[in-house]
Each structure stands twice: as C-alpha cells, then as structure tokens.
Design an enzyme around this catalytic site. Structure first.
Site: not given
Length: 279
Positions: A115, A117-119, A121
């Site tokens: 995403t 924002s989260c890099g 996963c």
C-alpha cells in the site's frame, strides 16, 4: 494538472463562510508489476506485486522494487521494462528477466501486496538481508557536520514541486557529503518514493550509493532502512521518528540513522563515526 495530480471540486470553509473551489490532490492508483521469465516452452508471465502509487516513474519504481527485494542484483538483470496497459485505474508494468537468471520461485509466490503507507507486508526479518548479501557499511564515511545535516530538509523542500501543488506527497532525497541534492522522487507512499529513487540510480549505473545521504520526509521504518542498505547508502535521516526495528537494523549494519530532523536539532540513533561535531 499532470498524471501525478488530480483536481477535485471542494467547499472551503473559513470563519464560518463557505466558497466553492477546486483543489489539487496527489494521484493514487494501483500498479501491478509482472515478471516475464524465460522457460523451455516459451516465456512465462507471472504477477509479482501490486502497489498503490502516484503515477509517473513507473519504470524506476519497478526496477527499485525488484532490486531492493533481491530479485535482481544489477541493471543488466532487467532486459526490458515496459507498460502493458495504461487504462485509468489499471496500470501494469512487465519486467523481462534474462534467460539463466536464477530466481527463488518460492519468493515470487509470496505475491507481495504494497500500500502507499505500509510498505511490503509480511517481510522476513533481519536474516533476509544477510541472505541478500548485505554487509556492514564502512565506519566514518562520509564525515559531515551538523550544519550540513540541518540544511537537508530545506533543500529537499525547495525541489518538491508536487508537494507544493498538493501537500500530500512523501519524498526521498539523495545528497552528497556536501549536502548538495543529487536526486529527488515523490510519491504518495514513502517506500515508493525511495524505490523510484533507487531504481533511477540503478538504471543509470550509479549503485552502490556509497558516501551518500538519504533524507525521507516521514518516519523511518524497517523497510526504508532495508532499501537504503541494499542500495549501499550509509546515512539515513528522517523528518519524523524511526521505528525500533529500523534502529536495530541501523546498528547491526553500521548505518548512521538520524530522526526528528527539524530546524537546528536532530536525534542520532546510530552514528558509526560519520558525524563531526565542532570543537
């Protein structure tokens, strides 16, 4: 308006009064990265990742992502990077790998989902970096003073044209030891911004980025440190806080890590003899 921005109608309210305006927003669309592999029966194409990104520099983004994940090790591993459809909301980049390149098939089957924002996963731990061949950075290089560090955010901000237009983009800036800005990339995702920066340097034959400084506009996460380490960057600074795992990674691999870089102050979480204090 560019492919990286979108205009939308809004109602702006100030002191209880409303008026109709148009606002520029940072564009965010999915990008699918696919691999084309050589097979005895003919080329085989498979999905690798989907990332929510700001359109533009997709070629560099794909190259940087594959490099930081250890799927490719050099620019020559990227035979071709081409768009395979640019329909609104459905963009795809296909990366052709050379025949004979050894690929960990189990790694490809993870089907990364990223995403803005989260890099990435589900990333493996520090041991994965050792498997990729990452080594400790040589201590004491480059050697810079606090005044050089203080100046980095302003120099990066001056070059952030998309942020100036939208107020909604992260940036990754690459500097030399004198604090001169060498390259800057923007994206709604801070990890994507760094992948674009690293990918551009890879395709231009400038890796590893020894004696360089990376500045990121947000917090410094494990993924940011991991990508910087794979690219050979010895110094990483962030406007905001680092995570605990980012600090652990920096200390284990000899990366200078700076956080809360604002005005004439910053915190040092890992030094390695690269910061020269006056007196």
């Amino acid at each position: 308006m560019t492919q990286s921005t979108r205009e939308v109608p809004i109602r702006a309210v100030h002191q209880g009064k409303a008026r109709e305006l148009r606002d520029s927003l940072a564009a965010e669309e999915p990008l699918e990265i696919r691999l084309r592999l050589a097979r005895p029966a003919g080329p085989e194409e498979m999905p690798l990742a989907v990332t929510m990104r700001t359109p533009g520099r997709d070629r560099e983004l794909a190259a940087g992502f594959l490099f930081s994940e250890g799927i490719v090790r050099r620019a020559s591993d990227l035979v071709r990077i081409e768009s395979a459809g640019q329909a609104p909301g459905c963009n795809t980049v296909v990366v052709t790998l050379p025949e004979g390149l050894e690929i960990d098939e189990s790694q490809l089957q993870r089907h990364f989902y990223t995403t803005s924002s989260c890099g990435v996963c589900g990333k493996a731990s520090l041991e994965a970096l050792r498997i990729q061949g990452c080594e400790r950075r040589p201590a004491g290089r480059p050697r810079i003073g606090p005044e050089t560090v203080y100046a980095l955010p302003a120099r990066m901000s001056e070059a952030q044209s998309l942020f100036a237009a939208t107020g909604g983009l992260h940036a990754a800036g690459l500097f030399d030891a004198d604090g001169e800005l060498l390259a800057l990339h923007e994206d709604v995702g801070r990890h994507n911004a760094l992948d674009k920066l690293v990918g551009a340097q890879l395709l231009d034959g400038r890796l590893p980025l020894e004696d360089k400084i990376l500045l990121v506009s947000g917090r410094t996460s494990f993924e940011i440190l991991q990508k910087a380490l794979v690219a050979g960057i010895p110094m990483v600074a962030g406007i905001s806080a680092p995570s605990s795992l980012a600090v652990e990674l920096a200390r284990q691999f000899g990366v200078t890590l700076i956080g809360f870089l604002r005005g004439d102050r910053f915190n040092v979480y890992s030094d390695e003899g690269r910061l020269a204090y006056p007196g």
